[in-house]
Design an enzyme around this catalytic site. Sequence first.
Site, short mmCIF file in Angstrom:
data_model
loop_
_atom_site.label_atom_id
_atom_site.label_comp_id
_atom_site.label_asym_id
_atom_site.label_seq_id
_atom_site.Cartn_x
_atom_site.Cartn_y
_atom_site.Cartn_z
N TYR A 25 76.44 105.38 -10.74
CA TYR A 25 77.42 104.36 -11.11
C TYR A 25 78.83 104.95 -11.09
CZ TYR A 25 80.08 101.05 -13.91
OH TYR A 25 81.04 100.18 -14.36
N LYS B 234 82.06 104.10 -8.57
CA LYS B 234 83.36 103.62 -9.07
C LYS B 234 84.49 104.54 -8.61
CE LYS B 234 82.04 99.86 -10.99
NZ LYS B 234 82.54 98.55 -10.52
#
Length: 154
Positions: free
Chosen positions: A45, A49
């Site tokens: 994750y 990002k």
Amino acid sequence: MQLNLTLPVQLTHTLLPQLHRAPQAYILNVASMAAYQAVPSLALYAASKIFVLSFSRGLRYELKDSAISVTCLSPGATATDFSSRAGMGSELQAVANKVSMTAAEVAEAGLQALFAGKAELIPGLLNKVSAGLSSVVPKPVVEKIAAGIYEKYL
């Protein structure tokens, strides 16, 4: 990975010809505070990002001589269903709720930054301080702190 890597690139590529024809156009990408440090237990994750943030920075520069403005919004904890969907549990959600912004607050801040032509926005004072510290504190220390937060509740 599809949502955070492939989709922004495909959408941008598909929409750029139309955006170039507009007198003024805007692209708002959403990264995360996770883009400012590695996050053990959420490594993929956080890495995705980082991609969104870097892609936005590069795209903004590439489009600097056009009427297209690119802004990257990097919110921290936001009062959504993210924790339960990510399998983080109610204990982590309770901790996040103490410092989280509402989705409406994040969206409003993002739109203000977008229409003001800002390159990036980290909404919330605590988030800004955290991002600033993560750039000066040694990476192993930042990673240990992040790991301690998430490993405790996952």
